[in-house]
Enzyme design. Sequence first.
Site, mmCIF file in Angstrom:
data_model
loop_
_atom_site.group_PDB
_atom_site.id
_atom_site.type_symbol
_atom_site.label_atom_id
_atom_site.label_comp_id
_atom_site.label_asym_id
_atom_site.label_seq_id
_atom_site.Cartn_x
_atom_site.Cartn_y
_atom_site.Cartn_z
ATOM 1 N NE ARG A 1 23.223 34.263 -14.197
ATOM 2 C CZ ARG A 1 23.592 34.841 -13.066
ATOM 3 N NH1 ARG A 1 23.174 36.043 -12.770
ATOM 4 N NH2 ARG A 1 24.390 34.224 -12.238
ATOM 5 N NE ARG B 1 41.873 30.337 21.051
ATOM 6 C CZ ARG B 1 40.629 30.680 20.702
ATOM 7 N NH1 ARG B 1 39.601 30.061 21.225
ATOM 8 N NH2 ARG B 1 40.410 31.629 19.819
ATOM 9 C CG ASP C 1 33.558 31.156 15.720
ATOM 10 O OD1 ASP C 1 33.892 32.132 15.031
ATOM 11 O OD2 ASP C 1 34.384 30.337 16.179
ATOM 12 C CG MET D 1 38.026 35.360 12.268
ATOM 13 S SD MET D 1 38.263 35.897 13.956
ATOM 14 C CE MET D 1 40.045 35.916 14.021
ATOM 15 C CD GLU E 1 28.422 39.043 -6.696
ATOM 16 O OE1 GLU E 1 29.266 39.273 -5.812
ATOM 17 O OE2 GLU E 1 27.541 39.870 -7.014
ATOM 18 C CG ASP F 1 30.609 27.758 17.069
ATOM 19 O OD1 ASP F 1 30.533 28.438 18.117
ATOM 20 O OD2 ASP F 1 31.655 27.189 16.714
ATOM 21 N NE ARG G 1 40.587 27.424 14.905
ATOM 22 C CZ ARG G 1 41.380 28.183 15.650
ATOM 23 N NH1 ARG G 1 42.516 28.627 15.158
ATOM 24 N NH2 ARG G 1 41.044 28.483 16.878
ATOM 25 C CB THR H 1 32.187 32.289 20.496
ATOM 26 O OG1 THR H 1 32.725 32.066 19.179
ATOM 27 C CG2 THR H 1 30.893 31.505 20.615
ATOM 28 N N GLY I 1 38.387 32.902 22.566
ATOM 29 C CA GLY I 1 38.538 34.148 21.813
ATOM 30 C C GLY I 1 37.692 35.255 22.417
ATOM 31 C CG ASP J 1 32.789 24.611 21.419
ATOM 32 O OD1 ASP J 1 33.716 25.455 21.516
ATOM 33 O OD2 ASP J 1 32.683 23.825 20.467
HETATM 34 O O1 F6P Z 1 36.414 31.261 18.224
HETATM 35 C C1 F6P Z 1 36.458 32.515 17.668
HETATM 36 C C2 F6P Z 1 37.531 32.624 16.616
HETATM 37 O O2 F6P Z 1 37.581 33.970 16.242
HETATM 38 C C3 F6P Z 1 37.363 31.725 15.410
HETATM 39 O O3 F6P Z 1 36.459 32.192 14.455
HETATM 40 C C4 F6P Z 1 38.772 31.709 14.898
HETATM 41 O O4 F6P Z 1 38.993 30.585 14.098
HETATM 42 C C5 F6P Z 1 39.586 31.655 16.144
HETATM 43 O O5 F6P Z 1 38.800 32.284 17.140
HETATM 44 C C6 F6P Z 1 40.925 32.329 16.041
HETATM 45 O O6 F6P Z 1 41.559 32.229 17.274
HETATM 46 P P1 F6P Z 1 42.941 32.924 17.647
HETATM 47 O O7 F6P Z 1 42.654 34.386 17.816
HETATM 48 O O8 F6P Z 1 43.332 32.290 18.917
HETATM 49 O O9 F6P Z 1 43.853 32.667 16.517
#
Ligand code: F6P
Length: 325
Positions: free
Chosen positions: A215, A74, A130, A172, A190, A132, A174, A128, A13, A105
């Site tokens: 509350r 990809r 993410d 985003m 929240e 991660d 996944r 990325t 991505g 990764d």
């Molecule tokens: O890896 C980055 C990311 O934006 C993820 O958060 C998301 O799930 C995925 O790419 C979406 O990928 P695509 O744009 O190929 O649907």
Amino acid sequence: MALQRLGVLTSGGDAPGMNAAIRAVVRQAVFMGIEVRGVHKGFQGLVDRDWPALTSRQCANILQRGGTILHTARCQAFLEPAVRAQVAADLRAEGIEALVIIGGDGSFTGADLLHREHGISCAGIPGTIDNDLPGTDRTLGFDTALNTAVEAIDRIRDTASSHERLFLVEVMGRRSGMLAVHTAIACGAEAVLYPESAEDTFEALVNQLRSNWERGKRSSIVVVAEGDQEGGAMKVGERLRSEFGLDLRVVVLGHIQRGGSPTAMDRIWGSRWGVEAVKRLVAGDTAFYLGMDSGRLVSRPLSAIHEPRPEPPRELSELVAVLAR
Ligand code: F6P
């Protein structure tokens, strides 16, 4: 013999800050007298031998642009050992002795294989939204995506409070809740639902919303990671509607989070990592990726990409409920 030609590519991505890294790779390489090839569309460009020269002038005015000027993809074909063998042979024939790979990764796993199987030197730069990857506190694009999501949710908050409504906002991620948890804190959500959460998230959410209502809270924003255990904000919304008859709205922020001009931090880290990648390749490092640890630039072996992925720190996710009181 000294390094004479290297390739740079972006893969997976796209993420804001990738262009800053490309520019830094090219300019540091030019400074050291090395030719750069810009590989188009990630690993697919290696397969297709689509790697024209990339000059310093072609990197003018890209620092502030989102996306990636090299385009990205990809690439399933690269999973085939025979394809990697052909790519290594083609790289050698072209005199491309090393690669800088900007991605996540999956991209680093591909780089690790190319190095282990065929001895091609590879440097990874984390890119990325993410955030991660193991071994780095930061990845390019995360800071920008976080700020984009927070800005969007601030707007939604105006409507949520005006109409006394519940909004589920999907961000985003996944496989990762990093973006969701950080967004939730920064916009005063929240509740937050995300894939790595240990609890039964739906039940916890219902309890949280009930206690908010008792509350006196009449509007709420729940941040939902795309990959949460219920299957995203749409599914959570359907369940809340059908089981509790709630009048709610769902907003999926989607790819809005991936685009846009990178923040200063994403530009700075893209620039630092781009320069460092070239310096280390020239110094003879062969299989590494760069990262940031407590503010310091660090390098790790490519094989470390197989270590467990970082999860949102529990002390952060726990803050969300406390701060929503
Ligand atoms: O890896 C980055 C990311 O934006 C993820 O958060 C998301 O799930 C995925 O790419 C979406 O990928 P695509 O744009 O190929 O649907």
